[in-house]
Design an enzyme around this catalytic site. Structure first.
Site, PDB file in Angstrom:
ATOM      1  N   GLU A 179       0.836  -1.210   0.000  1.00 20.85           N
ATOM      2  CA  GLU A 179       0.000   0.000   0.000  1.00 20.85           C
ATOM      3  C   GLU A 179       0.866   1.254   0.000  1.00 20.85           C
ATOM      4  OE1 GLU A 179       0.833   1.574   2.950  1.00 20.85           O
ATOM      5  OE2 GLU A 179       1.788  -0.316   3.464  1.00 20.85           O
ATOM      6  N   GLU A 322       4.458  -0.615   1.866  1.00 18.52           N
ATOM      7  CA  GLU A 322       4.632  -0.833   0.421  1.00 18.52           C
ATOM      8  C   GLU A 322       4.490  -2.299   0.011  1.00 18.52           C
ATOM      9  OE1 GLU A 322       7.988   2.708  -0.313  1.00 18.52           O
ATOM     10  OE2 GLU A 322       8.426   0.644  -0.926  1.00 18.52           O
TER      11      GLU A 322
END
Length: 354
Positions: A179, A322
């Site tokens: 994300e 991430e």
């Protein structure tokens, strides 16, 4: 329209097959026949058995791996909860797309693909590699009103499910959650507090590196958001809509979609685990498809994992997000399968069994 997205989510949940305990037991028996003391490879053995139970095969082909990075902005940034400004979200999306972020480096090392999805970025982005499925242009400030409507939360979940369906059709068999969204540890802390009962003081961590006064503002924003919006802990979609984010809801869809397609999904850190807990409350049968990658430095992460019933593989004191921890864990999945496939048995090696 709400019903359309609700139906898509319900359809995906209904597709989740029961975990194949018989296949997992076959894998355990095979593991015990290998030239090592039983259980001596620890979590690697457990992963191999879990993958067998997920796939129904002793040696499933897990060579095609993808990390899906969901991106979205958060209106709660107005409350001064992050060390970075909201403009960083679209800038980092472009960094992912050009291959320059940490998750890109680790994915290349692991032989995995990175798919970056705009599900809620507050900017118009164009790039040939960008998957544009925008549901909102950033959420509203949850400290002043609900972050999203219920329909938007369901639509974001449906986006994640559809993406996984597309990737499975293209041959992908292992997924990881990633994300990007400035402010999303604040939303995740609110989700964690509502769904686990942790106080905001327990669920709110340093995020992008804040402390002191900034962390106090973040705790206050979470408290106000929960008090104002009164999210219903028994209704995870309500929680996602009121105090969540589009990218977090998108990851809920990725997790449910992976389970619906009989694929393992490796959960990254704090934000991904908030999504995983919400997914497990929507579809409890998705839990056996989840693999926890690492324990992050975010102080609420342990509580989230315990609430789902997951044990992390590694502890590297990371807090980047991430999908970095999840992608690192792809190596352990490969190792677990290689050991099952290539180790000699006591019988084949002529080794005396204890």
């Amino acid at each position: 329209m709400d019903n359309q997205w609700q139906y898509k989510v319900e359809q995906a949940v209904a597709r989740i097959r029961e975990f194949d305990h018989e296949a997992a037991e076959r894998a355990q028996r095979h593991s015990d026949s290998l030239t090592k003391p039983p259980g001596s490879l620890g979590k690697l053995e457990a992963i191999a058995c879990q993958l067998a139970g997920i796939s129904g095969q002793l040696w499933p082909d897990m060579s095609r791996k993808t990390v899906i990075v969901m991106a979205g902005d958060h209106g709660v940034c107005e409350e001064g909860v992050s060390a970075f400004p909201p403009e960083v979200t679209p800038q980092m999306v472009l960094n992912f797309l050009s291959g320059g972020a940490a998750v890109n480096v680790l994915a290349r090392q692991a032989g995995a693909d990175v798919i970056c999805v705009d599900v809620g970025v507050n900017a118009e982005l164009e790039h040939p590699q960008l998957v544009s499925r925008k549901v909102v242009r950033g959420t509203a400030n949850m400290a002043k009103q609900p972050a999203m409507s219920r329909e938007q939360a369901l639509q974001a979940i449906a986006v994640g499910i559809e993406l996984v369906d597309e990737q499975v059709a293209a041959g992908v068999r292992v997924f990881a959650t990633g994300e990007m969204g400035i402010g999303n540890t604040t939303a995740s802390s609110a989700i964690a507090s509502v769904l686990t009962g942790l106080s905001p003081e327990q669920s709110v961590g340093s995020g992008t590196g804040i402390n002191g006064e900034a962390r106090a503002r973040k705790i206050d924003a979470v408290k106000r958001a929960i008090a104002l919006n009164k999210p219903d802990a028994s209704d995870p979609v309500d929680v996602l809509a009121k105090v969540g984010g589009a990218e977090i809801a998108g990851l809920v869809g990725v997790i449910i979609g992976a389970a619906a397609n009989g694929c393992p999904v490796v959960i990254d850190g704090f934000i991904s685990s908030a999504a995983a807990l919400a997914a497990s409350r929507i579809a409890e049968q998705a839990k056996p498809y989840m693999i926890a990658s690492h324990l992050s430095q975010e102080q609420g992460h342990q509580g989230l994992l315990e609430a789902i019933g997951l044990t992390p593989m590694i502890r590297l004191e990371m807090r980047l997000g991430e999908g970095t921890g999840a992608v690192l864990s792809f190596h352990f999945i490969d190792a677990a399968l290689k050991l099952m496939q290539e180790m000699a048995t006591f019988e084949s090696a002529g080794v005396s069994k204890g």
